[in-house]
Design a protein around this motif. Sequence first.
Motif, PDB file in Angstrom:
ATOM      1  N   GLY A 137       8.304   0.467  -3.990  1.00 40.75           N
ATOM      2  CA  GLY A 137       7.050   2.171  -5.522  1.00 40.75           C
ATOM      3  C   GLY A 137       7.861   2.162  -7.016  1.00 40.75           C
ATOM      4  N   GLU A 138       8.379   1.382  -7.834  1.00 40.45           N
ATOM      5  CA  GLU A 138       9.657   1.272  -8.512  1.00 40.45           C
ATOM      6  C   GLU A 138       8.979   1.384  -9.389  1.00 40.45           C
ATOM      7  OE1 GLU A 138      10.527  -3.003  -7.091  1.00 40.45           O
ATOM      8  OE2 GLU A 138      10.249  -1.491  -6.102  1.00 40.45           O
ATOM      9  N   SER A 139       9.567   1.678 -10.371  1.00 40.72           N
ATOM     10  CA  SER A 139       9.009   1.139 -11.938  1.00 40.72           C
ATOM     11  C   SER A 139       9.709  -0.317 -12.989  1.00 40.72           C
ATOM     12  CB  SER A 139       8.901   2.641 -12.870  1.00 40.72           C
ATOM     13  OG  SER A 139       7.989   3.547 -12.017  1.00 40.72           O
ATOM     14  N   LEU A 140      11.000   0.075 -12.261  1.00 37.32           N
ATOM     15  CA  LEU A 140      12.349  -0.685 -12.538  1.00 37.32           C
ATOM     16  C   LEU A 140      12.707  -0.924 -12.115  1.00 37.32           C
ATOM     17  CD1 LEU A 140      13.073  -1.598 -15.475  1.00 37.32           C
ATOM     18  CD2 LEU A 140      14.846   0.169 -15.698  1.00 37.32           C
ATOM     19  N   ARG A 141      12.992  -2.521 -11.812  1.00 41.03           N
ATOM     20  CA  ARG A 141      13.310  -3.670 -11.002  1.00 41.03           C
ATOM     21  C   ARG A 141      15.124  -4.039 -11.230  1.00 41.03           C
ATOM     22  NH1 ARG A 141      12.076  -7.204  -5.577  1.00 41.03           N
ATOM     23  NH2 ARG A 141      10.729  -5.677  -5.134  1.00 41.03           N
ATOM     24  N   GLU A 168       0.886  -1.201   0.087  1.00 41.68           N
ATOM     25  CA  GLU A 168       0.329  -0.015  -0.060  1.00 41.68           C
ATOM     26  C   GLU A 168       0.884   1.545   0.156  1.00 41.68           C
ATOM     27  OE1 GLU A 168      -2.441  -0.410   3.690  1.00 41.68           O
ATOM     28  OE2 GLU A 168      -3.559  -1.749   1.845  1.00 41.68           O
ATOM     29  N   SER A 169       2.433   1.734   0.676  1.00 47.06           N
ATOM     30  CA  SER A 169       2.701   2.470   0.565  1.00 47.06           C
ATOM     31  C   SER A 169       3.342   2.828  -0.417  1.00 47.06           C
ATOM     32  CB  SER A 169       3.999   2.781   2.318  1.00 47.06           C
ATOM     33  OG  SER A 169       3.330   2.262   3.252  1.00 47.06           O
ATOM     34  N   ALA A 170       3.774   1.488  -1.502  1.00 47.03           N
ATOM     35  CA  ALA A 170       4.713   1.260  -2.466  1.00 47.03           C
ATOM     36  C   ALA A 170       3.965   2.226  -3.289  1.00 47.03           C
ATOM     37  CB  ALA A 170       4.964   0.033  -2.834  1.00 47.03           C
ATOM     38  N   GLN A 171       2.898   1.918  -3.601  1.00 46.31           N
ATOM     39  CA  GLN A 171       1.213   2.223  -4.585  1.00 46.31           C
ATOM     40  C   GLN A 171       1.540   3.574  -4.163  1.00 46.31           C
ATOM     41  OE1 GLN A 171       1.072   0.779  -7.079  1.00 46.31           O
ATOM     42  NE2 GLN A 171       0.565  -1.428  -7.089  1.00 46.31           N
ATOM     43  N   ALA A 172       1.329   4.719  -3.251  1.00 43.40           N
ATOM     44  CA  ALA A 172       1.278   5.479  -2.585  1.00 43.40           C
ATOM     45  C   ALA A 172       2.338   6.027  -3.081  1.00 43.40           C
ATOM     46  CB  ALA A 172       0.735   5.325  -1.480  1.00 43.40           C
ATOM     47  N   LEU A 219       5.458  10.465  -6.735  1.00 42.99           N
ATOM     48  CA  LEU A 219       6.785  10.230  -7.509  1.00 42.99           C
ATOM     49  C   LEU A 219       6.097  10.730  -8.945  1.00 42.99           C
ATOM     50  CD1 LEU A 219       9.340   7.940  -6.059  1.00 42.99           C
ATOM     51  CD2 LEU A 219       8.929  10.320  -6.137  1.00 42.99           C
ATOM     52  N   ALA A 220       5.241   9.583  -9.644  1.00 42.53           N
ATOM     53  CA  ALA A 220       4.471  10.010 -11.514  1.00 42.53           C
ATOM     54  C   ALA A 220       4.156  11.276 -11.154  1.00 42.53           C
ATOM     55  CB  ALA A 220       4.210   8.437 -11.592  1.00 42.53           C
ATOM     56  N   ALA A 221       3.013  11.990 -10.264  1.00 45.81           N
ATOM     57  CA  ALA A 221       3.059  13.263 -10.179  1.00 45.81           C
ATOM     58  C   ALA A 221       4.032  13.970 -10.577  1.00 45.81           C
ATOM     59  CB  ALA A 221       2.039  13.097  -9.752  1.00 45.81           C
TER      60      ALA A 221
END
Length: 255
Positions: free
Chosen positions: A133-137, A17-21, A26-28
């Motif tokens: 909350g990463e977009s690339l691992r 939940e924290s990662a999604q938030a 950050l995306a915003a």
Amino acid sequence: MCRAVDLQQSVLARNDESAQALRARLAARGTTVVNLLSSPGSGKTALLEHELTLARERSVPAAALTADLATENDAARLKRSGVPVRQILTDGLCHLEAGMLARHIEDWLPEPTRLLFVENVGNLVCPASYDLGESLRVVLASVTEGEDKPLKYPTAFGLANLVVVTKTDIAQAVGFDEEAFRAHVEQVNPGVEVVLTSVRGQQGLGILLERALAAADGTPPHTPVMARRPHEHAGHAHAGHAHGGHTHATVPSHS
């Protein structure tokens, strides 16, 4: 046993939940997170220093967070790149969590940052289950670690969007079997890209930055099969272990 499994699932669910938030926040603001995982001594700090330097030379707004149990040695090395760097000392905790990352960047991350590279604690067990909350691992392994590393750590390699092999300049000297390594990666994560790199040998440099920029531009990275599985809350999780007051589980949660 059921209570322990429930606790592990609760910890991972809260982290997700924290990662999604964090990912949405950050995306915003136009920031993409790249999470780097590896064993200690894999050479990820040396590679990251080069990629950060390249980002600065190309005028790509980048920053880095590096996590260790003790010392700020890696942060000192990464600061030579000329980009903003912050050290996270985990005080014995063997992984980062999304909430920790959010707290450290709240009053520090420069506003125009496009790429935030996170150098996770040197460990292929605990960090594998925690989405930051990463977009690339990215999972890294040096040629000195053996071709069966992906089979020994299937969660870490199985959840990678990109696999990077480091120190290839000494591959022949240590008898690294590239074909076997690729086969083992394919076994746990079919279709994932494997990149060969060497900072000393100048091989494969810049590819990590290119893949990070592609993710920032909205190009979907490779989706691991394991990441398509939802959380298992019904007691099918493997038993984790307690460390430093935190519970670690081996259930993949990154998606």
